[in-house]
Design an enzyme around this catalytic site. Structure first.
Site, PDB file in Angstrom:
ATOM      1  N   GLU A 145       1.294  -1.186   0.149  1.00  0.00           N
ATOM      2  CA  GLU A 145       0.133  -0.188   0.031  1.00  0.00           C
ATOM      3  C   GLU A 145       0.798   1.391  -0.381  1.00  0.00           C
ATOM      4  OE1 GLU A 145      -2.514  -0.540   3.311  1.00  0.00           O
ATOM      5  OE2 GLU A 145      -4.245  -2.077   1.507  1.00  0.00           O
ATOM      6  N   GLU A 175     -10.489  -4.912   8.562  1.00  0.00           N
ATOM      7  CA  GLU A 175      -9.368  -3.956   8.906  1.00  0.00           C
ATOM      8  C   GLU A 175      -8.329  -4.259   7.863  1.00  0.00           C
ATOM      9  OE1 GLU A 175      -7.935  -0.627  10.200  1.00  0.00           O
ATOM     10  OE2 GLU A 175      -9.475  -1.483  10.092  1.00  0.00           O
ATOM     11  N   VAL A 220      -3.281 -11.697   1.100  1.00  0.00           N
ATOM     12  CA  VAL A 220      -2.494 -13.045   0.705  1.00  0.00           C
ATOM     13  C   VAL A 220      -0.957 -12.861  -0.018  1.00  0.00           C
ATOM     14  CG1 VAL A 220      -3.071 -14.133  -1.300  1.00  0.00           C
ATOM     15  CG2 VAL A 220      -4.861 -13.680   0.077  1.00  0.00           C
ATOM     16  N   GLY A 245      -4.438 -15.611  -6.896  1.00  0.00           N
ATOM     17  CA  GLY A 245      -4.888 -16.587  -8.287  1.00  0.00           C
ATOM     18  C   GLY A 245      -4.964 -17.265  -8.144  1.00  0.00           C
ATOM     19  N   TYR A 258     -12.789  -7.314  -5.271  1.00  0.00           N
ATOM     20  CA  TYR A 258     -14.413  -7.427  -4.943  1.00  0.00           C
ATOM     21  C   TYR A 258     -15.660  -7.003  -5.635  1.00  0.00           C
ATOM     22  CZ  TYR A 258     -11.177  -6.425  -1.042  1.00  0.00           C
ATOM     23  OH  TYR A 258      -9.708  -6.349  -0.612  1.00  0.00           O
TER      24      TYR A 258
END
Length: 160
Positions: free
Chosen positions: A25, A82, A86, A92, A130
């Protein structure tokens, strides 16, 4: 592949994965959590944070860390996810989907109204993932955060 509730001996690997997530991130120096704090929050007398880990190939490959929220309109709890992470080399394989399904099953079993989370706007692979699950963005809502100096100033008794 096995998903299970985290145990105390998972704390070091969960913290390792939290650090990997921070790098992904683009905030590699932002993690201040410690093994002691994470263990206390997950396994103390009154834990308010929970985690599931996914094991495969003899090691933990991912985790989901969550806590309860509450809907005043629905009158029931929900799950706030939160962190979902992975390891890149195992993506995948359906691990993220399996972790999210575990949380959805927990919500359904307990009568919770929802599972919610945030995603960074630039994280297109996760957004597409998502949406493929049926999750919908809450485009009319903006997340606000009071932190650092602003939190200290506002939260100090007698402050303006």
């Amino acid at each position: 592949m096995q998903i299970r509730a985290a145990r105390k001996d998972d704390v070091p690997v969960i913290l390792e994965l939290i650090h990997e997530l921070a790098v992904y991130e683009k905030e590699p120096d932002a993690v201040r959590n410690t093994p002691e704090a994470l263990e206390r929050h997950l396994f103390g007398d009154h834990p308010a944070v929970f985690a599931h880990v996914l094991e495969d190939e003899g090691k933990v490959q991912g985790f989901a860390l969550w806590f309860l929220n509450y809907s005043t309109w629905e009158g029931v709890h929900g799950i706030w996810l939160e962190d979902l992470y992975v390891r890149p080399e195992t993506r995948g394989r359906g691990y993220g989907k399996a972790l999210l399904r575990t949380l959805a099953q927990t919500a359904v079993e307990r009568g919770y109204a929802r599972v919610e989370w945030t995603v960074l706007n630039w994280n297109e692979p996760s957004i597409l993932f998502y949406k493929s699950l049926g999750a919908q963005p809450m485009d009319e809502w903006t997340t606000y955060r009071l932190t650092g100096g602003a939190l200290e100033e506002f939260g100090t008794p007698g402050a303006a």
